[in-house]
Design a protein around this motif. Structure first.
Motif, PDB file in Angstrom:
ATOM      1  N   ARG A  47      35.977  52.206  90.233  1.00  0.00           N
ATOM      2  CA  ARG A  47      36.265  52.487  88.829  1.00  0.00           C
ATOM      3  C   ARG A  47      35.145  53.371  88.273  1.00  0.00           C
ATOM      4  NH1 ARG A  47      40.810  52.018  86.681  1.00  0.00           N
ATOM      5  NH2 ARG A  47      39.770  51.681  84.719  1.00  0.00           N
ATOM      6  N   PRO A  48      35.376  54.062  87.161  1.00  0.00           N
ATOM      7  CA  PRO A  48      34.356  54.954  86.579  1.00  0.00           C
ATOM      8  C   PRO A  48      33.089  54.199  86.160  1.00  0.00           C
ATOM      9  CG  PRO A  48      36.488  55.227  85.497  1.00  0.00           C
ATOM     10  CD  PRO A  48      36.627  54.072  86.420  1.00  0.00           C
ATOM     11  N   PRO A  49      31.972  54.924  86.036  1.00  0.00           N
ATOM     12  CA  PRO A  49      30.703  54.287  85.657  1.00  0.00           C
ATOM     13  C   PRO A  49      30.782  53.467  84.368  1.00  0.00           C
ATOM     14  CG  PRO A  49      30.292  56.531  86.360  1.00  0.00           C
ATOM     15  CD  PRO A  49      31.796  56.357  86.300  1.00  0.00           C
ATOM     16  N   GLY A  50      31.611  53.851  83.437  1.00  0.00           N
ATOM     17  CA  GLY A  50      31.747  53.096  82.195  1.00  0.00           C
ATOM     18  C   GLY A  50      32.278  51.694  82.393  1.00  0.00           C
ATOM     19  N   ASP A  51      32.893  51.431  83.539  1.00  0.00           N
ATOM     20  CA  ASP A  51      33.410  50.097  83.839  1.00  0.00           C
ATOM     21  C   ASP A  51      32.407  49.250  84.619  1.00  0.00           C
ATOM     22  OD1 ASP A  51      35.747  50.868  82.615  1.00  0.00           O
ATOM     23  OD2 ASP A  51      36.889  51.108  84.466  1.00  0.00           O
ATOM     24  N   ALA A  52      31.249  49.821  84.942  1.00  0.00           N
ATOM     25  CA  ALA A  52      30.247  49.105  85.735  1.00  0.00           C
ATOM     26  C   ALA A  52      29.487  48.096  84.883  1.00  0.00           C
ATOM     27  CB  ALA A  52      29.268  50.105  86.346  1.00  0.00           C
ATOM     28  N   VAL A  53      28.944  47.105  85.544  1.00  0.00           N
ATOM     29  CA  VAL A  53      28.107  46.096  84.907  1.00  0.00           C
ATOM     30  C   VAL A  53      26.859  45.920  85.762  1.00  0.00           C
ATOM     31  CG1 VAL A  53      27.958  43.653  84.264  1.00  0.00           C
ATOM     32  CG2 VAL A  53      30.096  44.881  83.929  1.00  0.00           C
ATOM     33  N   GLY A  54      25.700  45.956  85.129  1.00  0.00           N
ATOM     34  CA  GLY A  54      24.447  45.723  85.823  1.00  0.00           C
ATOM     35  C   GLY A  54      24.041  44.262  85.677  1.00  0.00           C
ATOM     36  N   GLY A  60      13.782  34.165  84.777  1.00  0.00           N
ATOM     37  CA  GLY A  60      14.740  33.072  84.955  1.00  0.00           C
ATOM     38  C   GLY A  60      16.049  33.250  84.192  1.00  0.00           C
ATOM     39  N   ARG A  61      16.191  34.337  83.473  1.00  0.00           N
ATOM     40  CA  ARG A  61      17.424  34.596  82.713  1.00  0.00           C
ATOM     41  C   ARG A  61      18.223  35.700  83.371  1.00  0.00           C
ATOM     42  NH1 ARG A  61      16.981  35.750  76.696  1.00  0.00           N
ATOM     43  NH2 ARG A  61      16.726  37.755  77.673  1.00  0.00           N
ATOM     44  N   THR A  62      19.535  35.556  83.357  1.00  0.00           N
ATOM     45  CA  THR A  62      20.432  36.591  83.878  1.00  0.00           C
ATOM     46  C   THR A  62      20.740  37.566  82.757  1.00  0.00           C
ATOM     47  OG1 THR A  62      21.401  35.049  85.456  1.00  0.00           O
ATOM     48  CG2 THR A  62      22.681  37.030  84.940  1.00  0.00           C
ATOM     49  N   LEU A  63      20.440  38.838  83.011  1.00  0.00           N
ATOM     50  CA  LEU A  63      20.687  39.892  82.027  1.00  0.00           C
ATOM     51  C   LEU A  63      21.835  40.759  82.529  1.00  0.00           C
ATOM     52  CD1 LEU A  63      16.968  40.957  81.488  1.00  0.00           C
ATOM     53  CD2 LEU A  63      18.303  39.335  80.129  1.00  0.00           C
ATOM     54  N   VAL A  64      22.809  40.961  81.680  1.00  0.00           N
ATOM     55  CA  VAL A  64      23.981  41.759  82.027  1.00  0.00           C
ATOM     56  C   VAL A  64      24.013  42.976  81.115  1.00  0.00           C
ATOM     57  CG1 VAL A  64      26.499  41.769  82.200  1.00  0.00           C
ATOM     58  CG2 VAL A  64      25.223  39.681  82.738  1.00  0.00           C
ATOM     59  N   THR A  65      24.162  44.157  81.737  1.00  0.00           N
ATOM     60  CA  THR A  65      24.176  45.413  80.994  1.00  0.00           C
ATOM     61  C   THR A  65      25.465  46.163  81.299  1.00  0.00           C
ATOM     62  OG1 THR A  65      21.802  45.531  81.374  1.00  0.00           O
ATOM     63  CG2 THR A  65      22.852  47.507  80.522  1.00  0.00           C
ATOM     64  N   ASP A  66      26.132  46.650  80.269  1.00  0.00           N
ATOM     65  CA  ASP A  66      27.323  47.477  80.477  1.00  0.00           C
ATOM     66  C   ASP A  66      26.909  48.860  80.937  1.00  0.00           C
ATOM     67  OD1 ASP A  66      28.987  45.448  79.661  1.00  0.00           O
ATOM     68  OD2 ASP A  66      29.044  46.106  77.579  1.00  0.00           O
ATOM     69  N   GLY A  67      27.747  49.497  81.797  1.00  0.00           N
ATOM     70  CA  GLY A  67      27.481  50.850  82.279  1.00  0.00           C
ATOM     71  C   GLY A  67      27.883  51.866  81.232  1.00  0.00           C
ATOM     72  N   GLY A  78      33.500  56.442  95.180  1.00  0.00           N
ATOM     73  CA  GLY A  78      34.081  55.606  96.210  1.00  0.00           C
ATOM     74  C   GLY A  78      33.111  55.453  97.359  1.00  0.00           C
ATOM     75  N   PHE A  79      33.570  54.777  98.389  1.00  0.00           N
ATOM     76  CA  PHE A  79      32.716  54.544  99.544  1.00  0.00           C
ATOM     77  C   PHE A  79      33.576  54.368 100.783  1.00  0.00           C
ATOM     78  CE2 PHE A  79      34.126  50.411  98.394  1.00  0.00           C
ATOM     79  CZ  PHE A  79      34.225  49.714  99.589  1.00  0.00           C
ATOM     80  N   ASP A  80      32.958  54.593 101.913  1.00  0.00           N
ATOM     81  CA  ASP A  80      33.552  54.292 103.203  1.00  0.00           C
ATOM     82  C   ASP A  80      32.449  53.733 104.084  1.00  0.00           C
ATOM     83  OD1 ASP A  80      36.434  55.502 103.331  1.00  0.00           O
ATOM     84  OD2 ASP A  80      35.192  57.015 102.349  1.00  0.00           O
TER      85      ASP A  80
END
Length: 127
Positions: A47-54, A60-67, A78-80
């Motif tokens: 999916r495009p970078p805007g759909d990514a999540v870091g 000790g805290r989980t940090l989530v960042t939107d792409g 993509g990948f192979d």
């Protein structure tokens, strides 16, 4: 040896000429050749970078960042995973991918974890 083949879009590549992308082989031909022979073993579009999540853990805290995460316009599309006897063969396989003509391919050799080695203490092999 296995290689991760990252398929990159490079819209701001100053060396990219329209005729490069126009001369690219159809992706169906590449898939048939390399997945058919077993040289390519796994792959998909992303999916495009805007759909990514870091995801990072800090203090000790989980940090989530939107792409998206980078300032560059280059993106992994993509990948192979390919299985090749050596780097030269992996480069040949990558050079025949359509995105090598209109984008870029990055090859990364796998670096096995070797988790299945016996524990030396359990086998009496300690120092």
């Amino acid at each position: 040896m296995r290689y991760l083949m990252l398929v990159l879009s490079t819209p701001e590549d100053p060396e990219l000429r329209p005729e490069d992308a126009e001369g690219a082989p159809p992706i169906e031909d590449w898939v048939e050749k390399y997945y058919g022979s077993g040289a390519a073993v796994l792959g998909d579009r992303l999916r495009p970078p805007g759909d990514a999540v870091g995801v990072r853990v800090r203090g000790g805290r989980t940090l989530v960042t939107d792409g998206p995460f980078s300032e560059t316009k280059e993106a992994i599309g993509g990948f192979d995973v390919i299985d090749a006897p050596d780097l030269d063969t992996a480069i040949t396989i990558a050079s025949e991918h359509p995105m090598a003509h209109g984008g870029a391919i990055e090859l990364r050799p796998f670096w096995p974890l070797d988790l299945e080695q016996p524990d030396q203490a359990a086998t009496g092999g300690g120092a």
